[in-house]
Write an enzyme that holds these catalytic residues in place. Structure first.
Site, PDB file in Angstrom:
ATOM      1  N   ARG A  24       0.787  -1.187  -0.067  1.00  0.00           N
ATOM      2  CA  ARG A  24       0.038   0.072   0.089  1.00  0.00           C
ATOM      3  C   ARG A  24       0.935   1.112   0.081  1.00  0.00           C
ATOM      4  NH1 ARG A  24       2.401   2.385   3.079  1.00  0.00           N
ATOM      5  NH2 ARG A  24       2.264   2.344   5.260  1.00  0.00           N
ATOM      6  N   GLU A  30      -1.289  10.780   7.789  1.00  0.00           N
ATOM      7  CA  GLU A  30      -0.025   9.996   8.211  1.00  0.00           C
ATOM      8  C   GLU A  30       0.073   9.968   9.653  1.00  0.00           C
ATOM      9  OE1 GLU A  30       1.354   7.241   6.595  1.00  0.00           O
ATOM     10  OE2 GLU A  30       1.915   8.751   4.914  1.00  0.00           O
ATOM     11  N   HIS A  31       0.390   8.860  10.293  1.00  0.00           N
ATOM     12  CA  HIS A  31       0.463   9.128  11.815  1.00  0.00           C
ATOM     13  C   HIS A  31      -0.544   9.237  12.462  1.00  0.00           C
ATOM     14  CE1 HIS A  31       4.582   7.408  12.702  1.00  0.00           C
ATOM     15  NE2 HIS A  31       4.745   8.063  11.386  1.00  0.00           N
ATOM     16  N   ASP A  33      -3.589   6.905  11.974  1.00  0.00           N
ATOM     17  CA  ASP A  33      -4.669   6.075  11.951  1.00  0.00           C
ATOM     18  C   ASP A  33      -4.824   5.521  13.604  1.00  0.00           C
ATOM     19  OD1 ASP A  33      -2.082   5.159  12.011  1.00  0.00           O
ATOM     20  OD2 ASP A  33      -2.606   3.144  10.972  1.00  0.00           O
ATOM     21  N   ASP A 172      -2.497  -0.033   7.400  1.00  0.00           N
ATOM     22  CA  ASP A 172      -1.863  -1.056   6.409  1.00  0.00           C
ATOM     23  C   ASP A 172      -2.736  -2.204   6.262  1.00  0.00           C
ATOM     24  OD1 ASP A 172       0.070   0.979   6.846  1.00  0.00           O
ATOM     25  OD2 ASP A 172       1.581  -0.188   7.712  1.00  0.00           O
ATOM     26  N   TYR A 221       8.939   5.123  16.533  1.00  0.00           N
ATOM     27  CA  TYR A 221       7.239   5.008  16.070  1.00  0.00           C
ATOM     28  C   TYR A 221       6.389   5.089  17.473  1.00  0.00           C
ATOM     29  CZ  TYR A 221       2.890   3.354  13.922  1.00  0.00           C
ATOM     30  OH  TYR A 221       1.612   3.173  13.564  1.00  0.00           O
TER      31      TYR A 221
HETATM   32  C1  GLA Z   1       3.204   2.622   9.818  1.00  0.00           C
HETATM   33  C2  GLA Z   1       2.077   1.862  10.403  1.00  0.00           C
HETATM   34  C3  GLA Z   1       0.594   2.445  10.410  1.00  0.00           C
HETATM   35  C4  GLA Z   1       0.624   4.141  10.061  1.00  0.00           C
HETATM   36  C5  GLA Z   1       1.658   4.588   9.397  1.00  0.00           C
HETATM   37  C6  GLA Z   1       2.026   6.135   9.588  1.00  0.00           C
HETATM   38  O1  GLA Z   1       2.796   2.117   8.147  1.00  0.00           O
HETATM   39  O2  GLA Z   1       1.963   0.531  10.439  1.00  0.00           O
HETATM   40  O3  GLA Z   1      -0.326   2.055  11.123  1.00  0.00           O
HETATM   41  O4  GLA Z   1       0.660   4.444  11.622  1.00  0.00           O
HETATM   42  O5  GLA Z   1       2.939   4.111   9.808  1.00  0.00           O
HETATM   43  O6  GLA Z   1       0.887   6.637   9.024  1.00  0.00           O
END
Ligand code: GLA
Length: 384
Positions: A24, A30-31, A33, A172, A221
């Site tokens: 995907r 971004e960041h 979810d 994802d 993260y």
């Molecule tokens: C990674 C995580 C996702 C999301 C992205 C940032 O891909 O697996 O869940 O948090 O980072 O958007």
């Protein structure tokens, strides 16, 4: 197709199931979810393929083609435990998914599988979610117990949390599972409802993989997630949804610089996804570009998950220019390396690709893995 015949070559029999799971790329959101925001990924036409069949005994045998192992890796179901060290990073995801199905009451019996892929790993394109989802579908096919796409994604997400130590959101796994050809997924992570928005004709998606490996398990993260949770405690709120940039400004002193910037990213990115979805529906190309640029700047300055290579590529895309067909560009995925996503007029995609490759070679003295991606259907079965 990438997985063809690997199974037969390895196990001297025909597979009974073949699964294709796409990677995907995230257009925007971004960041957020894991903060219950809305996100807009697409499933891309790069896949991980698993061919599988029931094992003749109680031993699982998995052969990942091209991952440097000379033959199948063997294990038994009792090995699939949290905290177990399977000796290969990719095997953690397999263990996690098997364990998740068992926890859901499914009698998983041993299988043999060959895994192959044309999806780059560690490129921020969700190769781990593709692996998890493919293994999930293999288990469903071999046991006859089918899960709904959301429940399957939740099992895969838990595998990542418990077995790979990455407290990821659900984007994802759901993008890999619920993508739709020609469409972006608009996923509301607060209740896991989703819809699909068509990508207007004439717009291409260009992926540029920096080759800088991101390792989300290394703690950054998790730290971002924890900072957001601390900010919410100070803001006395359950969610950033419903908070405005003004609310964050007003709490600036209490939050302190770092948490203020983390919170500002969350709130502004949530607003950008909403605006992006409306602009996409109305075909307002200039607004799409502006929002992607703001998203990148926010990830770079407020959330601090970008890196030199990603920033360089995004700037190089904007230097290419709207007059030559660039719509927008930003880093995509977890960051700290990985890929950028650019939207570009289809007739200009090839020249943007060449422009970025040249830039990358000159600036960073390395080759860029850059390719046009189209939105495809989520993971599913292929004929064997
Ligand atoms: C990674 C995580 C996702 C999301 C992205 C940032 O891909 O697996 O869940 O948090 O980072 O958007």
């Amino acid at each position: 197709m990438s997985g063809m015949n690997h199974f037969t070559a390895c196990f001297q029999s025909a597979p009974s199931v073949r699964v294709e799971a796409p990677g995907r790329i995230n257009l925007i959101g971004e960041h957020i979810d894991y903060l219950g925001g809305c996100v807009m990924p697409i499933a891309i036409d790069r896949h991980l393929t698993v061919e599988a069949g029931v094992s003749p005994d109680n031993t699982f045998r998995i052969f990942p083609v091209g991952l440097g192992v000379s033959g199948p890796v063997e294990f038994v179901i009792e090995d699939c435990k949290i905290g177990a060290d399977p000796g290969h990073a990719w095997l953690r995801y397999v263990f996690g998914v098997i364990s998740g199905y068992r926890a859901a009451g499914v009698q998983v019996s041993a299988f043999e599988a060959a895994i192959s892929t044309d999806l780059p790993t560690g490129a921020g394109l969700s190769s781990s979610a593709a692996l998890e989802t493919a293994v999930a579908l293999v288990i469903e096919a071999l046991t006859g117990v089918e899960q709904d796409v959301v429940d399957r994604a939740l099992i895969c997400q838990k595998a990542e949390h418990d077995f790979a130590g990455v407290p990821c959101g659900i984007m994802d796994q759901l993008a890999v599972g619920a993508g739709k050809e020609g469409h972006a997924l608009l996923l509301d992570c607060s209740d896991l409802s989703f819809s699909h928005l068509p990508i207007p004709r004439g717009i291409s998606v260009l992926t540029a993989d920096t080759g800088v490996k991101h390792a989300l398990g290394d703690g950054e993260y998790r730290k971002r997630r924890e900072s957001c949770e601390s900010a919410l405690t100070i803001l006395k709120a359950d969610s950033f949804r419903g908070l405005s940039p003004g609310d964050i400004d007003a709490a600036g002193e209490a939050l302190g610089d770092l948490l203020f910037r983390r919170a500002r990213h969350a709130v502004t990115e949530m607003a950008r996804v909403e605006a992006f979805a409306s602009a996409l529906k109305r075909g307002e190309v200039a607004a799409l570009g502006r929002l992607m640029r703001e998203s990148h700047e926010s990830l770079r300055d407020d959330f601090e998950v970008s890196c030199e290579e990603l920033d360089g590529l995004v700037e190089a895309a904007y230097d290419f220019g709207a007059d030559r067909g660039l719509i927008g560009s930003r880093m995509t995925g977890g960051g700290f390396g990985g890929s950028t996503v650019s939207l570009v007029a289809t007739e200009s995609a090839q020249s943007l690709k060449e422009h970025l490759e040249k830039f990358y070679r000159e600036k960073f003295a390395r080759e860029l893995n850059c390719f046009v991606t189209s939105a495809v259907d989520g993971a599913g079965f292929d004929s064997v």
